[in-house]
Design an enzyme around this catalytic site. Structure first.
Site, short mmCIF file in Angstrom:
data_model
loop_
_atom_site.label_atom_id
_atom_site.label_comp_id
_atom_site.label_asym_id
_atom_site.label_seq_id
_atom_site.Cartn_x
_atom_site.Cartn_y
_atom_site.Cartn_z
N ASP A 149 0.85 -1.20 0.00
CA ASP A 149 0.00 0.00 0.00
C ASP A 149 0.88 1.23 0.00
O ASP A 149 1.98 1.23 0.57
CB ASP A 149 -0.90 0.02 1.23
CG ASP A 149 -1.95 -1.08 1.22
OD1 ASP A 149 -2.43 -1.41 0.12
OD2 ASP A 149 -2.28 -1.60 2.29
N ASP A 183 -7.17 -1.37 -4.36
CA ASP A 183 -8.20 -0.99 -3.39
C ASP A 183 -9.13 0.07 -3.97
O ASP A 183 -10.34 0.06 -3.73
CB ASP A 183 -7.55 -0.44 -2.11
CG ASP A 183 -6.72 -1.48 -1.39
OD1 ASP A 183 -7.06 -2.68 -1.48
OD2 ASP A 183 -5.74 -1.10 -0.72
#
Length: 206
Positions: A149, A183
């Site tokens: 991420d 995401d």
């Protein structure tokens, strides 16, 4: 939206997602950040759990490694289910908005599954060093990869006024989650299903 357009969209999202993750992994040390704007940072973290970093071992009386394995296997079953759903709605010529949403969700889910399944074999550790792709000393095994991420949007970073009960003087930050392109695709797809629910699930004439 036909099968070719759906596949094209999925491939584009996967390429952008994986290129961004590989770049971050091979250029950033874990925890390193770069401020792009006051409200946007590139911050490299790794997620071993599900959404918001939740681990099965935090919920169930099992080890972290077993929880990670169960989570990855669950994701694999989920992606097959989403893929079948996508193929079915394309075959049935369902509304374009539904096919678009499911394509985004499928692409995002597949992007994160690639991390979970293969990254443990492809990279070495990112702690205190920049990782190497195709390392001779990978940090894990198949099914034990960590999701990369990097997108961080602290739109508001301030302190609560002293007069506010309980939280006065404490830091307040919005928006705190750190996420990736995959995401974003999943969230966008889910958002489309929520806000365009009637159009997405409109009955087609037989």
């Amino acid at each position: 939206m036909n099968l070719k357009k759906s596949i094209l969209l999925i491939v584009i999202i996967l390429v952008i997602d994986q290129l961004s993750k590989i770049y971050i992994k091979t250029n950033f040390v874990l925890g390193e950040s770069v401020q792009v704007f006051s409200w946007f940072k590139i911050l490299f973290i790794e997620n071993e759990g599900a959404a918001w970093g939740t681990k099965l071992s935090d919920i169930l009386p099992i080890s972290e490694s077993l929880g990670k394995l169960f989570l990855t296997i669950f994701r694999l079953f989920a992606i097959f289910g989403i893929g079948y759903w996508l193929f079915d709605i394309i075959k049935k010529k369902s509304p374009k908005v539904l096919i678009l949403a499911v394509s985004l969700i499928f692409a995002g889910a597949l992007g994160n599954i690639i991390d979970s399944v293969f990254y443990g074999l492809l990279f070495n550790d990112s702690n205190n060093q920049v990782a190497e792709l195709f390392s001779n000393e990978p940090y894990g095994n198949i099914f034990y990869g960590k999701v990369v991420d990097m997108l961080y949007f602290p739109l508001i970073d301030t302190t609560w006024p002293e007069w506010v009960p309980r939280v006065g003087g404490k830091n307040f930050r919005f928006f705190e989650p750190i996420f990736n392109i995959a995401d974003t695709a999943i969230s966008t797809g889910v958002g489309i299903l929520i806000f365009f629910n009637k159009r997405a699930f409109a009955k087609t004439e037989s």
